[in-house]
Structure formats: C-alpha cells, structure tokens
Design a protein around this motif. Sequence first.
Motif, short mmCIF file in Angstrom:
data_model
loop_
_atom_site.label_atom_id
_atom_site.label_comp_id
_atom_site.label_asym_id
_atom_site.label_seq_id
_atom_site.Cartn_x
_atom_site.Cartn_y
_atom_site.Cartn_z
N ASP A 102 46.83 27.26 35.82
CA ASP A 102 46.10 27.26 37.26
C ASP A 102 46.67 28.31 37.86
N GLY A 103 47.54 29.34 37.30
CA GLY A 103 47.96 30.43 37.90
C GLY A 103 49.28 30.20 38.70
N GLY A 104 49.74 29.02 38.92
CA GLY A 104 50.85 29.01 39.79
C GLY A 104 52.25 28.91 38.69
N GLY A 105 52.05 29.41 37.50
CA GLY A 105 53.33 29.45 36.84
C GLY A 105 53.03 30.73 35.76
N GLY A 106 54.22 30.45 34.89
CA GLY A 106 54.13 31.41 33.86
C GLY A 106 55.21 32.66 34.17
N GLU A 107 54.82 33.87 33.35
CA GLU A 107 55.66 34.96 33.63
C GLU A 107 55.07 36.20 34.43
N ALA A 108 55.43 37.18 34.91
CA ALA A 108 54.95 38.07 35.57
C ALA A 108 55.77 39.56 35.26
N PHE A 109 54.85 40.57 35.09
CA PHE A 109 55.62 42.03 35.22
C PHE A 109 55.52 42.66 36.57
N ARG A 110 56.63 43.16 36.92
CA ARG A 110 56.71 43.97 38.24
C ARG A 110 57.03 45.44 37.86
N LEU A 111 56.09 46.31 37.96
CA LEU A 111 55.93 47.74 37.77
C LEU A 111 56.12 48.21 39.19
N SER A 112 57.35 48.87 39.24
CA SER A 112 58.06 49.49 40.55
C SER A 112 57.71 51.26 40.25
N PHE A 113 57.61 52.04 41.26
CA PHE A 113 57.56 53.19 41.30
C PHE A 113 57.62 53.77 42.64
N LYS A 168 51.83 56.68 43.76
CA LYS A 168 50.97 55.47 43.81
C LYS A 168 49.68 55.81 43.49
N ASP A 169 48.96 56.89 43.72
CA ASP A 169 47.75 57.15 43.14
C ASP A 169 47.87 57.36 41.77
N LEU A 170 48.90 58.05 41.07
CA LEU A 170 49.21 58.35 39.66
C LEU A 170 49.06 57.15 38.95
N VAL A 171 49.93 56.14 39.50
CA VAL A 171 49.95 54.82 38.52
C VAL A 171 48.79 54.07 38.69
N LEU A 172 48.06 53.93 39.79
CA LEU A 172 46.75 53.06 39.84
C LEU A 172 45.67 53.68 39.14
N GLY A 173 45.53 54.95 39.27
CA GLY A 173 44.56 55.72 38.72
C GLY A 173 44.55 56.18 37.31
N ALA A 174 45.83 56.36 36.73
CA ALA A 174 45.91 56.91 35.75
C ALA A 174 47.07 56.31 34.72
N TYR A 175 47.98 55.74 35.22
CA TYR A 175 49.08 55.33 34.24
C TYR A 175 48.50 53.87 33.79
N LEU A 176 47.84 52.96 34.52
CA LEU A 176 47.51 51.69 34.17
C LEU A 176 46.25 51.75 33.06
#
Length: 525
Positions: free
Chosen positions: A150-161, A166-174
Amino acid sequence: MASPANGALERCKSAITAATSLVGAAMLLRRLVADVLPAGTPPPPLLGALLLLPPPGARRHAVVIEEFDGAFYNRVFLAARAYVSTLLAASRTTAAAPAVIKASLPRGAGAAEQITFAMRPGTAVADVFRGAELTWRLRSHGGGGRRRGDGGGGEAFRLSFDARHKDLVLGAYLPFVMARVEAMAREQRQAKLYSNEWRKWRPVRLRNAATFATLAMDAALREDVVGDLAMFLGRKEYYERTGRAWKRGYLIHGPPGTGKSSLVAAISNHLHFDVYDLDLGAVRSNTELRKLLIRMKNRSILLVEDVDCALPAAPRREPDGGADGSNPASKHSKVTLSGLLNMVDGLWSSSGHERILVFTTNHADRLDTALLRPGRMDKHIYMGYCGFGAFKELAATYHGVDDDHPLFPEIEALLKEVDAAPAELAERMLATDDAGAALESAAKLLRDRKAGTEEDGGAGYVKQKLHVGPRRPRSRPVPPPGRGGASAMATRRLVFDEVLGASRRQGRGSSGRRGGMRARGRGRR
C-alpha cells in the motif's frame, strides 16, 4: 564622572553597531559576488566564510526512491537496487564500500555463479558521475522493514548530492542508471519462474531447457504456435488501435504426458518471457488475486496448471445477488470463478501489456464454457498422443537416429493403432544409451499395448496420472460367529465402563462433594 555600568553599556552599543555594519556589508558583498560569479559556481572557501555563507556540504539535495508506488513495485527502486549492487561489487575492496554488506546467491543459482551484493538498511555507498559526488543510502521504514503493497512500508533509497548538481542528477544520472540496468538485464537475460507464496511472488531461475526444436509435437502444430506468437508480438499498434489489452490466451489441453508443461517452457525460452506459476489454492480471495496480477512484470507468462482442478466449485455470484467479493463475508473466501474471469478479460487484465495467459488441463470438457469463449482463451492447443513424426524427433534428440532405422516402419504402424504418450516413449528412450536397444524397448511397449499383454493392462502411465482404474476395496474386520462376536462386544463394553468410571472419579476429586458433571456445568457458565 561616568559610572562603570554606563561605560559597559556604551561598549555594548558600539559592539552591536559594529556587528550590524559588518552583517550589512557582508550581505552587500554577497549580492555583488552573486552578480559577478557564474551561476552555480561556489565562491572560494575563505570568501564564503567572510560572507557568512554555509559550507558546501550543508547545501545538499536528495531524491527519495520508495520501494512501492502504491500497490505497484517502483521500477526506479528496482533499477537502483541492481545498480547499487554493481557499486558494491566494484568498491568492496576500497574505503568507499560500507563496513557491512549482504551477500547472497539468486534462488536456483549454482555455487559457481556470481554472488550478488546488497546494502543493509542504514548503510551508504558513494558514486561519482561526471565529477559530481553522490551518496546512496538505504533506509527501512514501515514496521521494521516489513514490505507492504500500500506504499506505507518497505525500503527506500535516499540519493543525496550537492545542490549545484541537481539538474545533472535529475536529467542525466537517473536516466543513466535506468539505461545501465536495462543493458545489464539484456546481457544477462535468463527467464525466471515465479510462484505465489505468502501473497507475494518468489522467483527462481527457470532451468527448463525445452525448446520448440526439442519438443515432441506435430510439425504443423509447432509452426502454427510459433507463427501465432510472432504475430502477437508484432501487433502492438493493432491492439492499441482496436482498444484491446495486449495479451494472448492459450488453452493447452490433452492427456497426461503429452508435453503441455514442456510447451510452456518452450514458449518462455523462445520469447525470453518470465513464467508466473499461479497456485490458485494458495490465493485466499479475489482481492489478493488482483494484487498478484498487477505485480507481474510485462513480457511475462501467467500459467495456471490443471485449471479444472484449481477452479472452485463456488457460484459466480453470491446468494444476495452481489458479485463475488462485494460483501465482507466473501473477502476471506477462496478465489471464485467470477474473480478468475475478471483476471482473464476484465478491467484488471489491462494492468500490464505483452502478457500471455496459459491454462493447462487434462479434461477440457470439464471447464466452464464461460472460460472458453473467444476473447478469453484465444487459441486452443491440443497436445495429443505421440505420432510418428514426433517419435522420430524423440529418436533424433535422444540418440541421434536418422530417418532410415529398420524399426521405424513397424513403430509407425503401431502408433497408428495404439495410443502412447510422448513421456512414456521418452522414458524408454532414456533407459539406455544404446540407440538400438532404446528403439527396441519403445517398440516392445507398443507391441505389448496392442496385444493387451502390458504389465499394467495398457495405458498405465495415463491411468496413473489421472488416478483412474479399479480400486481395491478396503477390508473390514468381520466378527467371528458364535461366542467370538459376543466376547468382542463384551470387551468393548468393559473398556467403555472403565473409561467412564475414571472420568467420574476425576470429577469427584476436583470438585469435592459436588458431582463432576455439575462442576463442569458451572465452569462453562
């Protein structure tokens, strides 16, 4: 004469005035520097300290990638997990790797295959992309890491930079991560076999080597199935134009041992599709069936074997006229025929694309006609008894026998008169490495079956699979005549009286003067 208190007050006012002037000057300089330096370029560390700028590490952004997106698995999370595994494998001998990592082998994999590395919750690993330093951190939430749909549990990755990337990560890295994982999947593509356990799909590697080249089936039927699969894969625009779900339904029926399961494996190996083996007996409700359906990947096969045995005997609708699962009483019941029909061609069947639904059965005549109508089962494939063409393929596959063996004419004539499953003949072919002895064993099976002198009376393999044939009645003990019968009756009466007397004594011992029966009655109240 000024008092000491007045002097301290004057000095405090001077300090506040100087600090205010300094802050004002710093703010003015910050504005000037921002206008002079290029956008996104940080000032030198000394100048940044003089201008009261925060350190570069404090200006970091982050992207959180949850494991679930509602009831669906998050594809970005799955790709991130696979990509982080490659980072751990590359940096496990360097300081960039976390102190503790998980190592495992895929289910069904051999010991010689590559070990898969994974992060533990709370650990982090670093990566560099075009000069930008990034940090992957895994965290667990929602009840100790227990995953829910239901989206309320599990694991999650936190990608910090750093904020300037920001533009490089969202536009090219991912996008780079997604493309890298997709390329890895194409290079290491191997079909998987999923089974439903505890409301989730559990995968193992599909190691069935059956192909259309090794499958003992009629040549015309093989060409028909392969052509139908090719047409299905190439008609994406057609399904979109006609507004239909991009799926295909196959009903594979025939006697046991004729290669129905092997045909499913051959389709999987031919298309490189994963197989989801659905056990309807392990599904507790129609709602759970829908959740399993929407968690399937695209380009996959949903297999329901022996569907005539798996289908429940419940009606399609509840006694009150509502649909199955529409009232609270039916939510905990088994899967109904209505729920299965909705899975086949209802709205939930459009939750994915490029899927193949396969039902297998030994008795097509026992299935509900609503399940067989056009639009649900698009193609019926009958896997019958072994013909001579299929037998020659068996002989060529198992022993490399050519087309001019002396026993072939006799076997061809026998196969026209008696029925034999390909699995029966393959069992005889596997019994020896000598090609002549193997063919003679297969011919003997057919001769004995024609003459009715087979040890199990003919068609023993099929009877064993179908659980048919005469059953031996259970023997019941017959009391001996005369005094023997009366003696047995007296013995049973004596044992009953002893048991009853012991229970009464136990009741009196636990309740004092009161009777045991009355004490038990009070206990129930």
